[in-house]
Structure formats: structure tokens, C-alpha cells
Design a protein around this motif. Sequence first.
Motif, PDB file in Angstrom:
ATOM      1  N   LEU A   1       0.852  -1.177   0.000  1.00 20.27           N
ATOM      2  CA  LEU A   1       0.000   0.000   0.000  1.00 20.27           C
ATOM      3  C   LEU A   1       0.893   1.234   0.000  1.00 20.27           C
ATOM      4  O   LEU A   1       1.775   1.366   0.847  1.00 20.27           O
ATOM      5  CB  LEU A   1      -0.906  -0.002   1.235  1.00 20.27           C
ATOM      6  CG  LEU A   1      -1.854   1.158   1.405  1.00 20.27           C
ATOM      7  CD1 LEU A   1      -2.866   1.172   0.254  1.00 20.27           C
ATOM      8  CD2 LEU A   1      -2.556   1.090   2.732  1.00 20.27           C
ATOM      9  N   GLU A   2       0.674   2.133  -0.949  1.00 21.94           N
ATOM     10  CA  GLU A   2       1.424   3.376  -1.011  1.00 21.94           C
ATOM     11  C   GLU A   2       0.446   4.534  -0.924  1.00 21.94           C
ATOM     12  O   GLU A   2      -0.655   4.468  -1.464  1.00 21.94           O
ATOM     13  CB  GLU A   2       2.207   3.465  -2.318  1.00 21.94           C
ATOM     14  CG  GLU A   2       3.288   2.415  -2.427  1.00 21.94           C
ATOM     15  CD  GLU A   2       4.107   2.557  -3.693  1.00 21.94           C
ATOM     16  OE1 GLU A   2       4.073   3.640  -4.305  1.00 21.94           O
ATOM     17  OE2 GLU A   2       4.766   1.592  -4.065  1.00 21.94           O
ATOM     18  N   ALA A   3       0.842   5.596  -0.226  1.00 20.27           N
ATOM     19  CA  ALA A   3      -0.039   6.749  -0.067  1.00 20.27           C
ATOM     20  C   ALA A   3       0.764   8.028  -0.228  1.00 20.27           C
ATOM     21  O   ALA A   3       1.959   8.073   0.024  1.00 20.27           O
ATOM     22  CB  ALA A   3      -0.699   6.713   1.299  1.00 20.27           C
ATOM     23  N   ASN A   4       0.070   9.075  -0.638  1.00 19.23           N
ATOM     24  CA  ASN A   4       0.666  10.400  -0.722  1.00 19.23           C
ATOM     25  C   ASN A   4       0.215  11.205   0.483  1.00 19.23           C
ATOM     26  O   ASN A   4      -0.930  11.109   0.916  1.00 19.23           O
ATOM     27  CB  ASN A   4       0.217  11.114  -2.008  1.00 19.23           C
ATOM     28  CG  ASN A   4       0.737  10.409  -3.245  1.00 19.23           C
ATOM     29  OD1 ASN A   4       1.817   9.831  -3.230  1.00 19.23           O
ATOM     30  ND2 ASN A   4      -0.042  10.446  -4.312  1.00 19.23           N
ATOM     31  N   GLN A   5       1.107  12.050   1.000  1.00 23.44           N
ATOM     32  CA  GLN A   5       0.761  12.874   2.138  1.00 23.44           C
ATOM     33  C   GLN A   5       0.050  14.126   1.638  1.00 23.44           C
ATOM     34  O   GLN A   5       0.507  14.792   0.703  1.00 23.44           O
ATOM     35  CB  GLN A   5       2.007  13.255   2.923  1.00 23.44           C
ATOM     36  CG  GLN A   5       1.691  14.020   4.179  1.00 23.44           C
ATOM     37  CD  GLN A   5       2.929  14.242   5.031  1.00 23.44           C
ATOM     38  OE1 GLN A   5       3.996  13.702   4.747  1.00 23.44           O
ATOM     39  NE2 GLN A   5       2.801  15.024   6.070  1.00 23.44           N
ATOM     40  N   ILE A   6      -1.069  14.456   2.270  1.00 24.51           N
ATOM     41  CA  ILE A   6      -1.864  15.623   1.891  1.00 24.51           C
ATOM     42  C   ILE A   6      -2.054  16.486   3.128  1.00 24.51           C
ATOM     43  O   ILE A   6      -2.442  15.986   4.190  1.00 24.51           O
ATOM     44  CB  ILE A   6      -3.243  15.200   1.334  1.00 24.51           C
ATOM     45  CG1 ILE A   6      -3.064  14.316   0.101  1.00 24.51           C
ATOM     46  CG2 ILE A   6      -4.085  16.408   1.010  1.00 24.51           C
ATOM     47  CD1 ILE A   6      -4.352  13.705  -0.389  1.00 24.51           C
ATOM     48  N   ASP A   7      -1.775  17.784   3.001  1.00 28.21           N
ATOM     49  CA  ASP A   7      -2.006  18.726   4.100  1.00 28.21           C
ATOM     50  C   ASP A   7      -3.434  19.246   4.013  1.00 28.21           C
ATOM     51  O   ASP A   7      -3.895  19.677   2.953  1.00 28.21           O
ATOM     52  CB  ASP A   7      -1.017  19.887   4.030  1.00 28.21           C
ATOM     53  CG  ASP A   7       0.416  19.436   4.279  1.00 28.21           C
ATOM     54  OD1 ASP A   7       0.594  18.504   5.077  1.00 28.21           O
ATOM     55  OD2 ASP A   7       1.337  20.007   3.674  1.00 28.21           O
ATOM     56  N   ILE A   8      -4.125  19.234   5.135  1.00 32.07           N
ATOM     57  CA  ILE A   8      -5.506  19.695   5.193  1.00 32.07           C
ATOM     58  C   ILE A   8      -5.564  20.867   6.166  1.00 32.07           C
ATOM     59  O   ILE A   8      -5.023  20.798   7.265  1.00 32.07           O
ATOM     60  CB  ILE A   8      -6.462  18.577   5.655  1.00 32.07           C
ATOM     61  CG1 ILE A   8      -6.408  17.421   4.663  1.00 32.07           C
ATOM     62  CG2 ILE A   8      -7.865  19.091   5.814  1.00 32.07           C
ATOM     63  CD1 ILE A   8      -7.206  16.231   5.078  1.00 32.07           C
ATOM     64  N   ALA A   9      -6.224  21.947   5.762  1.00 34.64           N
ATOM     65  CA  ALA A   9      -6.375  23.120   6.623  1.00 34.64           C
ATOM     66  C   ALA A   9      -7.776  23.693   6.458  1.00 34.64           C
ATOM     67  O   ALA A   9      -8.417  23.516   5.434  1.00 34.64           O
ATOM     68  CB  ALA A   9      -5.330  24.175   6.267  1.00 34.64           C
ATOM     69  N   THR A  10      -8.235  24.426   7.506  1.00 40.48           N
ATOM     70  CA  THR A  10      -9.528  25.074   7.429  1.00 40.48           C
ATOM     71  C   THR A  10      -9.362  26.526   7.029  1.00 40.48           C
ATOM     72  O   THR A  10      -8.282  27.104   7.147  1.00 40.48           O
ATOM     73  CB  THR A  10     -10.251  25.006   8.795  1.00 40.48           C
ATOM     74  OG1 THR A  10      -9.440  25.680   9.768  1.00 40.48           O
ATOM     75  CG2 THR A  10     -10.460  23.573   9.213  1.00 40.48           C
ATOM     76  N   LYS A  11     -10.434  27.152   6.576  1.00 39.38           N
ATOM     77  CA  LYS A  11     -10.381  28.563   6.186  1.00 39.38           C
ATOM     78  C   LYS A  11     -10.360  29.473   7.401  1.00 39.38           C
ATOM     79  O   LYS A  11      -9.782  30.553   7.366  1.00 39.38           O
ATOM     80  CB  LYS A  11     -11.580  28.907   5.292  1.00 39.38           C
ATOM     81  CG  LYS A  11     -11.512  28.244   3.953  1.00 39.38           C
ATOM     82  CD  LYS A  11     -12.679  28.660   3.086  1.00 39.38           C
ATOM     83  CE  LYS A  11     -12.610  27.975   1.737  1.00 39.38           C
ATOM     84  NZ  LYS A  11     -13.706  28.387   0.848  1.00 39.38           N
ATOM     85  N   THR A  12     -11.013  29.067   8.490  1.00 37.62           N
ATOM     86  CA  THR A  12     -11.021  29.878   9.706  1.00 37.62           C
ATOM     87  C   THR A  12     -10.501  29.040  10.867  1.00 37.62           C
ATOM     88  O   THR A  12     -10.805  27.862  10.990  1.00 37.62           O
ATOM     89  CB  THR A  12     -12.454  30.359  10.046  1.00 37.62           C
ATOM     90  OG1 THR A  12     -13.297  29.211  10.154  1.00 37.62           O
ATOM     91  CG2 THR A  12     -12.985  31.255   8.944  1.00 37.62           C
ATOM     92  N   PRO A  13      -9.689  29.675  11.736  1.00 42.28           N
ATOM     93  CA  PRO A  13      -9.178  28.931  12.897  1.00 42.28           C
ATOM     94  C   PRO A  13     -10.255  28.754  13.967  1.00 42.28           C
ATOM     95  O   PRO A  13     -11.233  29.482  14.008  1.00 42.28           O
ATOM     96  CB  PRO A  13      -8.059  29.824  13.401  1.00 42.28           C
ATOM     97  CG  PRO A  13      -8.435  31.188  12.984  1.00 42.28           C
ATOM     98  CD  PRO A  13      -9.178  31.030  11.692  1.00 42.28           C
ATOM     99  N   GLY A  14     -10.098  27.764  14.806  1.00 37.25           N
ATOM    100  CA  GLY A  14     -11.026  27.562  15.906  1.00 37.25           C
ATOM    101  C   GLY A  14     -11.114  26.110  16.295  1.00 37.25           C
ATOM    102  O   GLY A  14     -10.471  25.245  15.717  1.00 37.25           O
ATOM    103  N   ARG A  15     -11.935  25.870  17.317  1.00 34.60           N
ATOM    104  CA  ARG A  15     -12.152  24.512  17.807  1.00 34.60           C
ATOM    105  C   ARG A  15     -13.631  24.195  17.749  1.00 34.60           C
ATOM    106  O   ARG A  15     -14.477  25.069  17.924  1.00 34.60           O
ATOM    107  CB  ARG A  15     -11.660  24.376  19.252  1.00 34.60           C
ATOM    108  CG  ARG A  15     -10.174  24.473  19.380  1.00 34.60           C
ATOM    109  CD  ARG A  15      -9.764  24.233  20.797  1.00 34.60           C
ATOM    110  NE  ARG A  15      -8.324  24.366  20.921  1.00 34.60           N
ATOM    111  CZ  ARG A  15      -7.574  23.575  21.641  1.00 34.60           C
ATOM    112  NH1 ARG A  15      -8.134  22.613  22.344  1.00 34.60           N
ATOM    113  NH2 ARG A  15      -6.287  23.739  21.707  1.00 34.60           N
ATOM    114  N   ILE A  16     -13.919  22.932  17.600  1.00 40.21           N
ATOM    115  CA  ILE A  16     -15.314  22.494  17.620  1.00 40.21           C
ATOM    116  C   ILE A  16     -15.665  22.122  19.043  1.00 40.21           C
ATOM    117  O   ILE A  16     -14.947  21.373  19.706  1.00 40.21           O
ATOM    118  CB  ILE A  16     -15.503  21.287  16.685  1.00 40.21           C
ATOM    119  CG1 ILE A  16     -15.173  21.689  15.264  1.00 40.21           C
ATOM    120  CG2 ILE A  16     -16.908  20.748  16.787  1.00 40.21           C
ATOM    121  CD1 ILE A  16     -15.214  20.548  14.279  1.00 40.21           C
ATOM    122  N   ALA A  17     -16.758  22.713  19.524  1.00 42.62           N
ATOM    123  CA  ALA A  17     -17.175  22.471  20.915  1.00 42.62           C
ATOM    124  C   ALA A  17     -17.882  21.136  21.027  1.00 42.62           C
ATOM    125  O   ALA A  17     -18.561  20.683  20.169  1.00 42.62           O
ATOM    126  CB  ALA A  17     -18.083  23.569  21.391  1.00 42.62           C
TER     127      ALA A  17
END
Length: 59
Positions: A43-59
Motif C-alpha cells: 500500500l502506497e499513499a501520498n501525504q496531503i495537508d488539510i487546513a480550514t479557512k477559519t481557525p477555531g475549535r469544535i465544541a
Amino acid sequence: MKYLRPVIAIVVVMAAIASVFWYVMDSNAGGLPDGFATENGRLEANQIDIATKTPGRIA
């Protein structure tokens, strides 16, 4: 009386063979649930960076 030991040995060997056969057949009988697959391979995979448009935490 002199044939008793070979008979016991044959019965023990046959019981061992039957036990191994039952174990192998029983372990293969379960299988996988629907939607799952099994194979050998690599199994081979590529690394992908994921980011949100706005910072914060989910309550």
C-alpha cells in the motif's frame, strides 16, 4: 495386549489430524463481512495537508 499400544498410538494420531483439520476448516469458514476484501500486496499513499479557512475549535 501386545497390539494395544499401536492401536492407541493410531487413535491418538488420527484424533490429532482430525483436530487440525477441524481447526483449519473452522478458521476459514468465518470469512469477512460484506464490503471488506483481503489481499496480499503493498500500500502506497501520498501525504496531503488539510487546513480550514477559519481557525477555531469544535465544541
